[in-house]
Write a protein that holds these residues in place. Structure first.
Motif, PDB file in Angstrom:
ATOM      1  N   VAL A 232       0.830  -1.205   0.000  1.00 59.86           N
ATOM      2  CA  VAL A 232       0.000   0.000   0.000  1.00 59.86           C
ATOM      3  C   VAL A 232       0.866   1.257   0.000  1.00 59.86           C
ATOM      4  O   VAL A 232       0.646   2.181  -0.792  1.00 59.86           O
ATOM      5  N   PHE A 233       1.867   1.290   0.867  1.00 54.25           N
ATOM      6  CA  PHE A 233       2.689   2.494   0.986  1.00 54.25           C
ATOM      7  C   PHE A 233       3.613   2.686  -0.218  1.00 54.25           C
ATOM      8  O   PHE A 233       3.678   3.766  -0.798  1.00 54.25           O
ATOM      9  N   ILE A 234       4.335   1.619  -0.580  1.00 55.83           N
ATOM     10  CA  ILE A 234       5.410   1.747  -1.570  1.00 55.83           C
ATOM     11  C   ILE A 234       4.889   1.605  -3.001  1.00 55.83           C
ATOM     12  O   ILE A 234       5.131   2.467  -3.850  1.00 55.83           O
ATOM     13  N   LYS A 235       4.173   0.515  -3.264  1.00 55.75           N
ATOM     14  CA  LYS A 235       3.737   0.243  -4.643  1.00 55.75           C
ATOM     15  C   LYS A 235       2.519   1.084  -5.034  1.00 55.75           C
ATOM     16  O   LYS A 235       2.466   1.640  -6.131  1.00 55.75           O
ATOM     17  N   LEU A 236       1.537   1.163  -4.128  1.00 54.04           N
ATOM     18  CA  LEU A 236       0.282   1.824  -4.494  1.00 54.04           C
ATOM     19  C   LEU A 236       0.383   3.342  -4.444  1.00 54.04           C
ATOM     20  O   LEU A 236      -0.092   4.043  -5.351  1.00 54.04           O
ATOM     21  N   TYR A 237       1.041   3.873  -3.402  1.00 57.23           N
ATOM     22  CA  TYR A 237       1.095   5.326  -3.228  1.00 57.23           C
ATOM     23  C   TYR A 237       2.477   5.917  -3.452  1.00 57.23           C
ATOM     24  O   TYR A 237       2.697   7.107  -3.237  1.00 57.23           O
ATOM     25  N   GLY A 238       3.421   5.099  -3.891  1.00 52.49           N
ATOM     26  CA  GLY A 238       4.714   5.607  -4.332  1.00 52.49           C
ATOM     27  C   GLY A 238       5.614   6.158  -3.238  1.00 52.49           C
ATOM     28  O   GLY A 238       6.485   6.995  -3.516  1.00 52.49           O
ATOM     29  N   VAL A 239       5.431   5.714  -2.004  1.00 53.56           N
ATOM     30  CA  VAL A 239       6.340   6.140  -0.934  1.00 53.56           C
ATOM     31  C   VAL A 239       7.709   5.507  -1.192  1.00 53.56           C
ATOM     32  O   VAL A 239       7.804   4.294  -1.389  1.00 53.56           O
ATOM     33  N   PRO A 240       8.794   6.291  -1.214  1.00 48.45           N
ATOM     34  CA  PRO A 240      10.120   5.701  -1.432  1.00 48.45           C
ATOM     35  C   PRO A 240      10.423   4.637  -0.382  1.00 48.45           C
ATOM     36  O   PRO A 240      10.059   4.793   0.789  1.00 48.45           O
ATOM     37  N   ALA A 241      11.068   3.569  -0.810  1.00 48.73           N
ATOM     38  CA  ALA A 241      11.339   2.448   0.090  1.00 48.73           C
ATOM     39  C   ALA A 241      12.102   2.890   1.329  1.00 48.73           C
ATOM     40  O   ALA A 241      11.863   2.401   2.436  1.00 48.73           O
ATOM     41  N   GLU A 242      13.011   3.869   1.146  1.00 46.28           N
ATOM     42  CA  GLU A 242      13.810   4.317   2.299  1.00 46.28           C
ATOM     43  C   GLU A 242      12.978   5.124   3.294  1.00 46.28           C
ATOM     44  O   GLU A 242      13.387   5.323   4.446  1.00 46.28           O
ATOM     45  N   HIS A 243      11.781   5.598   2.880  1.00 45.03           N
ATOM     46  CA  HIS A 243      10.908   6.337   3.787  1.00 45.03           C
ATOM     47  C   HIS A 243       9.851   5.440   4.435  1.00 45.03           C
ATOM     48  O   HIS A 243       9.146   5.889   5.352  1.00 45.03           O
ATOM     49  N   TYR A 244       9.723   4.224   3.948  1.00 42.53           N
ATOM     50  CA  TYR A 244       8.728   3.307   4.500  1.00 42.53           C
ATOM     51  C   TYR A 244       8.938   3.111   6.003  1.00 42.53           C
ATOM     52  O   TYR A 244       7.982   3.084   6.790  1.00 42.53           O
ATOM     53  N   GLY A 245      10.197   2.977   6.414  1.00 41.60           N
ATOM     54  CA  GLY A 245      10.509   2.762   7.822  1.00 41.60           C
ATOM     55  C   GLY A 245      10.009   3.895   8.715  1.00 41.60           C
ATOM     56  O   GLY A 245       9.623   3.665   9.866  1.00 41.60           O
ATOM     57  N   TRP A 246       9.988   5.122   8.182  1.00 42.31           N
ATOM     58  CA  TRP A 246       9.515   6.246   8.981  1.00 42.31           C
ATOM     59  C   TRP A 246       8.010   6.171   9.209  1.00 42.31           C
ATOM     60  O   TRP A 246       7.533   6.444  10.318  1.00 42.31           O
ATOM     61  N   GLN A 344      -2.429 -17.087  19.532  1.00 41.92           N
ATOM     62  CA  GLN A 344      -2.322 -15.742  18.986  1.00 41.92           C
ATOM     63  C   GLN A 344      -1.536 -15.715  17.689  1.00 41.92           C
ATOM     64  O   GLN A 344      -1.942 -15.063  16.725  1.00 41.92           O
ATOM     65  N   PHE A 345      -0.405 -16.423  17.633  1.00 40.98           N
ATOM     66  CA  PHE A 345       0.396 -16.398  16.412  1.00 40.98           C
ATOM     67  C   PHE A 345      -0.267 -17.182  15.286  1.00 40.98           C
ATOM     68  O   PHE A 345      -0.100 -16.846  14.109  1.00 40.98           O
ATOM     69  N   SER A 346      -1.028 -18.213  15.629  1.00 38.61           N
ATOM     70  CA  SER A 346      -1.740 -18.959  14.589  1.00 38.61           C
ATOM     71  C   SER A 346      -2.803 -18.082  13.934  1.00 38.61           C
ATOM     72  O   SER A 346      -2.930 -18.039  12.709  1.00 38.61           O
ATOM     73  N   VAL A 347      -3.580 -17.368  14.774  1.00 36.37           N
ATOM     74  CA  VAL A 347      -4.610 -16.463  14.244  1.00 36.37           C
ATOM     75  C   VAL A 347      -3.964 -15.337  13.446  1.00 36.37           C
ATOM     76  O   VAL A 347      -4.429 -14.975  12.356  1.00 36.37           O
ATOM     77  N   ALA A 348      -2.865 -14.799  13.969  1.00 36.51           N
ATOM     78  CA  ALA A 348      -2.191 -13.684  13.302  1.00 36.51           C
ATOM     79  C   ALA A 348      -1.620 -14.090  11.949  1.00 36.51           C
ATOM     80  O   ALA A 348      -1.725 -13.344  10.960  1.00 36.51           O
ATOM     81  N   ALA A 349      -1.008 -15.269  11.887  1.00 37.50           N
ATOM     82  CA  ALA A 349      -0.463 -15.749  10.615  1.00 37.50           C
ATOM     83  C   ALA A 349      -1.573 -15.948   9.588  1.00 37.50           C
ATOM     84  O   ALA A 349      -1.395 -15.657   8.396  1.00 37.50           O
ATOM     85  N   GLY A 350      -2.738 -16.406  10.049  1.00 35.41           N
ATOM     86  CA  GLY A 350      -3.878 -16.570   9.139  1.00 35.41           C
ATOM     87  C   GLY A 350      -4.353 -15.244   8.577  1.00 35.41           C
ATOM     88  O   GLY A 350      -4.696 -15.139   7.394  1.00 35.41           O
ATOM     89  N   ALA A 351      -4.359 -14.207   9.417  1.00 30.14           N
ATOM     90  CA  ALA A 351      -4.780 -12.881   8.949  1.00 30.14           C
ATOM     91  C   ALA A 351      -3.807 -12.326   7.917  1.00 30.14           C
ATOM     92  O   ALA A 351      -4.216 -11.742   6.904  1.00 30.14           O
ATOM     93  N   ALA A 352      -2.500 -12.510   8.158  1.00 29.12           N
ATOM     94  CA  ALA A 352      -1.498 -12.038   7.199  1.00 29.12           C
ATOM     95  C   ALA A 352      -1.659 -12.752   5.861  1.00 29.12           C
ATOM     96  O   ALA A 352      -1.558 -12.132   4.795  1.00 29.12           O
ATOM     97  N   ALA A 353      -1.932 -14.065   5.913  1.00 32.44           N
ATOM     98  CA  ALA A 353      -2.130 -14.829   4.676  1.00 32.44           C
ATOM     99  C   ALA A 353      -3.391 -14.372   3.943  1.00 32.44           C
ATOM    100  O   ALA A 353      -3.417 -14.305   2.707  1.00 32.44           O
ATOM    101  N   LEU A 354      -4.434 -14.030   4.699  1.00 32.84           N
ATOM    102  CA  LEU A 354      -5.692 -13.602   4.084  1.00 32.84           C
ATOM    103  C   LEU A 354      -5.514 -12.300   3.302  1.00 32.84           C
ATOM    104  O   LEU A 354      -6.135 -12.122   2.242  1.00 32.84           O
ATOM    105  N   VAL A 355      -4.678 -11.401   3.787  1.00 34.87           N
ATOM    106  CA  VAL A 355      -4.396 -10.162   3.049  1.00 34.87           C
ATOM    107  C   VAL A 355      -3.825 -10.498   1.676  1.00 34.87           C
ATOM    108  O   VAL A 355      -4.206  -9.890   0.664  1.00 34.87           O
ATOM    109  N   HIS A 359      -5.674  -9.995  -2.238  1.00 32.85           N
ATOM    110  CA  HIS A 359      -4.970  -8.918  -2.949  1.00 32.85           C
ATOM    111  C   HIS A 359      -5.653  -8.572  -4.278  1.00 32.85           C
ATOM    112  O   HIS A 359      -5.911  -9.439  -5.110  1.00 32.85           O
ATOM    113  N   ASP A 360      -5.974  -7.272  -4.442  1.00 27.64           N
ATOM    114  CA  ASP A 360      -6.629  -6.824  -5.670  1.00 27.64           C
ATOM    115  C   ASP A 360      -6.008  -5.546  -6.218  1.00 27.64           C
ATOM    116  O   ASP A 360      -6.612  -4.858  -7.032  1.00 27.64           O
TER     117      ASP A 360
END
Length: 393
Positions: A232-246, A344-355, A359-360
């Motif tokens: 979302v930040f880098i590819k979609l809205y063009g935020v430079p990769a070096e600014h993503y961390g900020w 908690q990590f099982s549910v969290a990993a599932g949510a990350a995979a669902l994103v 993806h659209d």
């Protein structure tokens, strides 16, 4: 709980975020080194998540049988050796195996730091300690990607795992010299043969399970953000990769700030009271985020405001849910901490995979999963609160 022990527990709690976030900027370099693509390099991340989920279940009963200190020393030693194996892995398959073993070692710090807090604190004290530990959990995602990017440019991707091995070796020394056994001598040791029975009892404890899932679903929302924000930040809205961390760091700063405010509010209100209010803030911000994402704005800032509130509110939800779940566990605190972490990590990993599955090419999948987590976290938290009130009546 004194400052020395809090600092050691904070370092132990940082194993997972460091081992996850530290090497994310290295994916392109690792793909090139192993002659593959970044999608295949991501299997090393999946292996780490699997190791975290399974390893925590093993440490809980061991800690309740042998105490906290010996399993902790073993786990940190294993993490140190596995980190060295990652640094010198000759191929991707070896790296995947080494990452799995690294997770088996690193999750000892996660499980046992929570158990040690419960050994030493009451419910309110535990919530305060967990809130203070959130400072480390929030700082690690801010600093790790930035430091990882610097190390890659200076010394190559292998240096990341060498630094992790040095960090864990320092933690091993700190635990050896400064962290005494916390499980009281008078507390009966739980036999390993009853581990499955203990887990079944915990799963049958609906109040424990409700609080554990409340925290797990909240963490799932954070993982959905971690999985979706680079695109979302880098590819979609063009935020430079070096600014993503900020940008990532700004949201993490909100998480830290809310956790520290939560620690102060606990002097007047209990963790259950604050948890019941914070989940509604998370839901409201999540729904606003989804609404904005559906409008597909041409600028990023309309998404950043509700996203910041979502991530910040987790600084209140996660420590209070953990404290409520662990309250009164006593002799089975190790098993309770392990089961909570694994869920908690099982549910969290599932949510990350669902994103990824949804993806659209827009911000909608990330916002949808975060808002869905908001709906679930409110329902589970309110149901658990009613069950708790019924039991107390």
């Amino acid at each position: 709980m004194n400052l020395r022990i809090l600092l050691i527990l904070g370092a132990l709690s940082a194993f997972a975020p460091l081992a996850i976030d530290f090497y994310l900027p290295a994916f392109p370099a690792m793909a090139q080194a192993f002659g593959t693509d970044e999608q295949h390099v991501q299997t090393t991340l999946a292996a780490y998540f699997l190791g975290l989920s399974l390893g925590q279940l093993a440490y809980g009963p061991i800690a309740d049988r042998f105490g906290r200190r010996k399993p902790l020393l073993f786990g940190i030693s294993l993490f140190t050796l596995a980190s060295l194996a990652c640094a010198y892995a000759p191929d991707l398959d070896t790296l995947v195996v080494a990452r799995f073993i690294q997770a088996l070692g690193g999750c000892a710090g996660m499980v046992l730091s929570r158990a040690i807090v419960v050994d030493k604190c009451d419910a309110v004290g535990a919530a305060k300690a967990f809130s203070q530990l959130m400072l480390v959990m929030g700082l690690a995602p801010i600093l790790a990607p930035m430091l990882g990017g610097v190390l890659i440019n200076v010394s190559g991707w292998q240096s990341i795992f060498l630094v992790l091995s040095l960090f864990s070796a320092a933690c091993l020394l700190a635990v050896s010299l400064g962290l005494p056994e916390s499980l009281p001598a008078h507390v009966p040791r739980q036999p390993l043969s009853g581990a499955l029975r203990q887990y079944l009892r915990l799963l049958g404890d609906r109040v424990f399970l409700g609080h554990a899932l409340t925290g797990g679903i909240a963490i799932a929302g954070m993982f959905a953000y971690i999985a979706g924000s680079p695109f979302v930040f880098i590819k979609l809205y063009g935020v430079p990769a070096e600014h993503y961390g900020w940008l990532f760091g700004t949201n993490a700063a909100g998480f830290i700030l809310c956790a520290q405010v939560n620690a102060r509010l606990l002097a007047k209100r209990g963790p259950a009271f604050l948890l019941a209010r914070a989940v509604w803030l998370y839901l409201a911000a999540g729904l606003v985020l989804l609404g904005v994402a559906l409008l597909r704005p041409t600028q990023l800032w309309p998404l950043l405001v509700p996203l910041f509130v979502c991530i910040a509110s987790l600084g209140c939800i996660i420590p209070n849910a953990s404290a409520c779940a662990m309250n009164g566990q006593g002799a089975r605190a190790g098993s309770a901490s392990a089961l909570m972490g694994s869920l908690q990590f099982s549910v969290a990993a599932g949510a990350a995979a669902l994103v990824g599955v949804l993806h659209d090419g827009s911000a909608v999948p990330m916002a949808l999963v975060i808002s869905l987590c908001g709906v679930l976290v409110v329902n589970v938290a309110m149901l658990t609160r009613r069950l708790q009130s019924r039991q107390a009546a």
